[in-house]
Design an enzyme around this catalytic site. Sequence first.
Site, short mmCIF file in Angstrom:
data_model
loop_
_atom_site.label_atom_id
_atom_site.label_comp_id
_atom_site.label_asym_id
_atom_site.label_seq_id
_atom_site.Cartn_x
_atom_site.Cartn_y
_atom_site.Cartn_z
N LYS A 15 0.84 -1.20 0.00
CA LYS A 15 0.00 0.00 0.00
C LYS A 15 0.88 1.25 0.00
CE LYS A 15 -4.36 -0.45 1.66
NZ LYS A 15 -5.40 -0.59 2.68
N ASP A 72 -9.81 2.99 2.86
CA ASP A 72 -10.58 1.79 3.18
C ASP A 72 -11.39 1.43 1.94
OD1 ASP A 72 -11.04 -0.09 5.37
OD2 ASP A 72 -13.13 0.41 5.00
N SER A 73 -11.49 0.14 1.68
CA SER A 73 -12.16 -0.26 0.44
C SER A 73 -12.85 -1.60 0.63
CB SER A 73 -11.13 -0.38 -0.68
OG SER A 73 -10.17 -1.35 -0.35
N GLY A 154 -7.96 -10.53 -3.71
CA GLY A 154 -9.31 -10.46 -3.14
C GLY A 154 -10.38 -11.04 -4.05
N TYR A 155 -11.40 -10.25 -4.31
CA TYR A 155 -12.57 -10.72 -5.06
C TYR A 155 -12.39 -10.56 -6.58
CZ TYR A 155 -14.65 -10.49 -0.41
OH TYR A 155 -14.91 -10.68 0.93
N ASP A 156 -11.21 -10.15 -7.02
CA ASP A 156 -10.98 -9.84 -8.45
C ASP A 156 -11.44 -10.94 -9.43
OD1 ASP A 156 -10.08 -7.30 -8.07
OD2 ASP A 156 -7.96 -7.76 -8.26
N LYS A 176 -6.31 -2.12 -14.66
CA LYS A 176 -7.22 -2.10 -13.51
C LYS A 176 -7.26 -0.69 -12.89
CE LYS A 176 -8.05 -4.05 -8.97
NZ LYS A 176 -7.68 -4.98 -7.92
N HIS A 181 -12.13 1.38 -8.54
CA HIS A 181 -12.52 2.26 -7.44
C HIS A 181 -11.31 2.98 -6.84
CE1 HIS A 181 -11.41 -1.71 -6.29
NE2 HIS A 181 -11.51 -1.51 -4.99
N ARG A 182 -10.21 2.22 -6.61
CA ARG A 182 -9.01 2.80 -6.00
C ARG A 182 -8.36 3.80 -6.94
NH1 ARG A 182 -7.36 -1.52 -4.92
NH2 ARG A 182 -8.33 -1.74 -2.90
P1 IMP Z 1 -8.84 -2.79 3.26
O1 IMP Z 1 -7.42 -3.12 3.05
O2 IMP Z 1 -9.27 -2.68 4.68
O3 IMP Z 1 -9.28 -1.62 2.43
O4 IMP Z 1 -9.70 -4.08 2.79
C1 IMP Z 1 -10.03 -4.22 1.50
C2 IMP Z 1 -10.64 -5.61 1.25
O5 IMP Z 1 -11.68 -5.43 0.30
C3 IMP Z 1 -9.62 -6.53 0.61
O6 IMP Z 1 -9.05 -7.39 1.54
C4 IMP Z 1 -10.44 -7.28 -0.42
O7 IMP Z 1 -11.08 -8.37 0.17
C5 IMP Z 1 -11.50 -6.26 -0.82
N1 IMP Z 1 -11.04 -5.42 -1.95
C6 IMP Z 1 -10.83 -4.08 -1.95
N2 IMP Z 1 -10.40 -3.65 -3.13
C7 IMP Z 1 -10.33 -4.74 -3.91
C8 IMP Z 1 -9.92 -4.94 -5.27
O8 IMP Z 1 -9.50 -4.03 -6.00
N3 IMP Z 1 -9.98 -6.21 -5.72
C9 IMP Z 1 -10.42 -7.25 -4.96
N4 IMP Z 1 -10.79 -7.13 -3.69
C10 IMP Z 1 -10.75 -5.88 -3.16
#
Ligand code: IMP
Length: 202
Positions: A15, A72-73, A154-156, A176, A181-182
């Site tokens: 990050k 946060d995402s 993640g959910y990609d 991407k 979103h990011r």
């Molecule tokens: P954060 O690090 O607390 O923002 O948690 C984000 C979580 O949301 C990740 O661990 C993924 O499960 C999901 N996530 C967020 N952004 C993405 C993405 O770009 N691709 C896939 N999963 C995502």
Amino acid sequence: MSKTVLVLASRNKGKKREFELLFNGLPVEIKGLCEFQRIPEFEEEGSTFEEIAINKAKFVSKALDLPAIADDSGLMVEALNGAPGIFSARYAGKLATNGQNNRKLLKKMEGKENRSAIFVCSIAISKPTGQILTYTGKCPGVILHKPVGTSGFGYDPFFYYSPLGKTFAQLSVEEKNRVSHRGQAMRRLKDDFQKILTWLED
Ligand code: IMP
């Protein structure tokens, strides 16, 4: 030119690199939490991505008396009333892997006709006074029945992005970033950069 220090409210090195890239060429130095000693552990608090990002940035900024940035995402699925939402990282439990989270998502989606979803990312910058700026990006997609693609995280592999006819796991990092979103939240922040610098120095 002297650089403005922004502390990233995360211990995640990936990050940190992402944010360094965002501010590349600009008079900002990103420091990770690992570079500071004795910063207390903090829980994510809030009920939206934006609130959580704000609370993380505020906490770190106050604790270190320096400006801080946090994000946060997560994924919001329409048929699941917005779940996994702010629990995206730990949908299947506190230490859940991506595979476990994805399996839980698939199970919850069994029999659902509406497979619309949206990825959301909020970024907050806080000054030690508690003043805040926020930037949010959203990307709509569809949850597939089977994973497709091997990139990303993640959910990609389950997130199908119709305009490109591919899942996020079939896109390169650059592709991407252009639509995610990011990427959108980061571009909004970057477009606002002069305002942010003046605001930080105010
Ligand atoms: P954060 O690090 O607390 O923002 O948690 C984000 C979580 O949301 C990740 O661990 C993924 O499960 C999901 N996530 C967020 N952004 C993405 C993405 O770009 N691709 C896939 N999963 C995502």
